[in-house]
Enzyme design. Structure first.
Site, PDB file in Angstrom:
ATOM      1  N   ASP A  24       0.820  -1.108  -0.033  1.00 26.93           N
ATOM      2  CA  ASP A  24       0.049  -0.216   0.056  1.00 26.93           C
ATOM      3  C   ASP A  24       0.871   1.236   0.137  1.00 26.93           C
ATOM      4  O   ASP A  24       2.037   1.214   0.558  1.00 26.93           O
ATOM      5  CB  ASP A  24      -0.945  -0.034   1.107  1.00 26.93           C
ATOM      6  CG  ASP A  24      -1.867   1.132   1.119  1.00 26.93           C
ATOM      7  OD1 ASP A  24      -2.930   1.062   0.360  1.00 26.93           O
ATOM      8  OD2 ASP A  24      -1.751   2.116   2.159  1.00 26.93           O
ATOM      9  N   SER A  25       0.295   2.327  -0.346  1.00 25.92           N
ATOM     10  CA  SER A  25       1.032   3.518  -0.448  1.00 25.92           C
ATOM     11  C   SER A  25       1.124   4.026   0.989  1.00 25.92           C
ATOM     12  O   SER A  25       2.144   5.130   1.095  1.00 25.92           O
ATOM     13  CB  SER A  25       0.308   4.620  -1.075  1.00 25.92           C
ATOM     14  OG  SER A  25      -1.028   4.998  -0.252  1.00 25.92           O
ATOM     15  N   CYS A  78      -3.968  -1.051  -2.491  1.00 25.58           N
ATOM     16  CA  CYS A  78      -4.146   0.475  -2.946  1.00 25.58           C
ATOM     17  C   CYS A  78      -4.912   0.518  -4.307  1.00 25.58           C
ATOM     18  O   CYS A  78      -4.360   0.019  -5.307  1.00 25.58           O
ATOM     19  CB  CYS A  78      -2.840   1.029  -3.070  1.00 25.58           C
ATOM     20  SG  CYS A  78      -2.616   2.805  -3.523  1.00 25.58           S
ATOM     21  N   GLU A 117      -3.589   8.801   7.928  1.00 24.26           N
ATOM     22  CA  GLU A 117      -2.271   8.695   8.272  1.00 24.26           C
ATOM     23  C   GLU A 117      -1.774   9.189   9.612  1.00 24.26           C
ATOM     24  O   GLU A 117      -0.781   8.928  10.062  1.00 24.26           O
ATOM     25  CB  GLU A 117      -1.343   9.393   7.062  1.00 24.26           C
ATOM     26  CG  GLU A 117      -1.430   8.680   5.777  1.00 24.26           C
ATOM     27  CD  GLU A 117      -0.817   7.365   5.559  1.00 24.26           C
ATOM     28  OE1 GLU A 117       0.418   7.475   6.235  1.00 24.26           O
ATOM     29  OE2 GLU A 117      -1.038   6.242   4.777  1.00 24.26           O
ATOM     30  N   CYS A 120     -10.652   3.452  -1.656  1.00 28.25           N
ATOM     31  CA  CYS A 120      -9.430   3.748  -0.875  1.00 28.25           C
ATOM     32  C   CYS A 120      -9.138   2.968   0.147  1.00 28.25           C
ATOM     33  O   CYS A 120      -9.915   3.052   0.932  1.00 28.25           O
ATOM     34  CB  CYS A 120      -9.086   4.990  -0.876  1.00 28.25           C
ATOM     35  SG  CYS A 120      -7.542   5.763  -0.016  1.00 28.25           S
ATOM     36  N   HIS A 136      -7.502   3.425   2.778  1.00 30.64           N
ATOM     37  CA  HIS A 136      -7.350   4.113   4.014  1.00 30.64           C
ATOM     38  C   HIS A 136      -8.669   4.178   4.616  1.00 30.64           C
ATOM     39  O   HIS A 136      -9.047   4.407   5.747  1.00 30.64           O
ATOM     40  CB  HIS A 136      -6.786   5.557   3.665  1.00 30.64           C
ATOM     41  CG  HIS A 136      -5.413   5.744   3.586  1.00 30.64           C
ATOM     42  ND1 HIS A 136      -4.665   5.082   2.531  1.00 30.64           N
ATOM     43  CD2 HIS A 136      -4.441   6.137   4.246  1.00 30.64           C
ATOM     44  CE1 HIS A 136      -3.427   5.399   2.329  1.00 30.64           C
ATOM     45  NE2 HIS A 136      -3.241   5.841   3.603  1.00 30.64           N
TER      46      HIS A 136
END
Length: 250
Positions: free
Chosen positions: A7-8, A70, A150, A180, A182
């Site tokens: 993942d990013s 991602c 994040e 996404c 996240h």
């Protein structure tokens, strides 16, 4: 079986949790490109370059499969990764679309896709759902959610203000695709905002079912060993896994 999850940043931990709890694998190696998050504001060539570099990183572990946790990377780099990898590579978009189809049999129901700017621009979800006959699809870039996750902001006044800003002109959807990885970390807050009518489509749960249907994987009687790596601040990544997802034990 040993797999990699890429993942990013920390968002892919939501996918990792689902894979971990499913008990399908012996070992899971997670790599977050935290030094270069977010991917959603970057151009296609840069995204592909970063993903191929991540693939090189995974080569040292002799993994049997790679999950791209991602959506932006899945939208732009999946073909390039599959062309170079010597093991199966799966993205989360196919799984998310399939989960939506299973959840919504009425193709006139309203679907809202929320994602990064790059994923929305790719139109991957929109095109695939339209091809399946769905007619009422809205897509919205909600990129501010990524840095909030994040930074460990999963609820509270700041998030509430962001949701009110993004969704002020949105009617309550029947399905909300969290496009996404996240965003499932904001799942409780999003569910509270939209209410019980809205079905949340979670990439992690979707990829588990997707893999069960396509790979000959036996259920394990033990949980997988977990390994965490990041391009910067791996301790912060581990802390997020420990506190929010309860993946790591002291």
């Amino acid at each position: 079986m040993k797999i990699g999850v890429f993942d990013s940043g920390v968002g892919g931990l939501s996918v990792l949790k689902s894979l971990y709890e499913a008990r399908l694998f012996d070992e899971i190696i997670y790599y977050g490109d935290t030094a270069r998050v977010p991917y959603g504001v970057k151009d296609k060539d840069t995204i592909i370059k970063f993903c191929l570099e991540a693939l090189d990183f995974f080569e040292q572990f002799q993994i049997d499969m790679l999950i791209i946790a991602c959506n932006t990377a899945s939208a732009y780099a999946l073909d390039a990764l599959r062309a170079k990898a010597h093991f199966p590579v799966y993205g989360v978009i196919d799984a998310g679309v399939e989960a939506t189809i299973k959840a919504l049999h009425d193709k006139n129901k309203e679907i809202l896709v929320i994602a990064t700017k790059a994923t929305i621009k790719s139109e991957e979800y929109q095109k695939r759902l339209l091809s399946q006959g769905y007619t009422n699809i809205n897509a919205l870039a909600t990129g501010l959610f990524v840095p909030m996750v994040e930074e460990g902001i999963f609820e509270g006044d700041f998030l509430q203000s962001a949701m009110e800003y993004y969704f002020k002109n949105i009617t309550t959807p029947d399905a909300l695709i969290l496009a996404c990885t996240h965003f499932p970390l904001l799942g409780r807050s999003l569910s509270k905002y939209f209410g019980d009518k809205t079905k949340l489509i979670h990439s992690g749960d979707a990829i588990v079912e997707f893999l069960k249907e396509r790979e000959n994987i036996d259920l394990k009687n033990h949980k997988a060993k977990l390994h965490f790596y990041a391009s910067s601040d791996v301790e912060s990544l581990k802390n997020t896994a420990k506190i929010w997802l309860n993946l790591l034990r002291k």
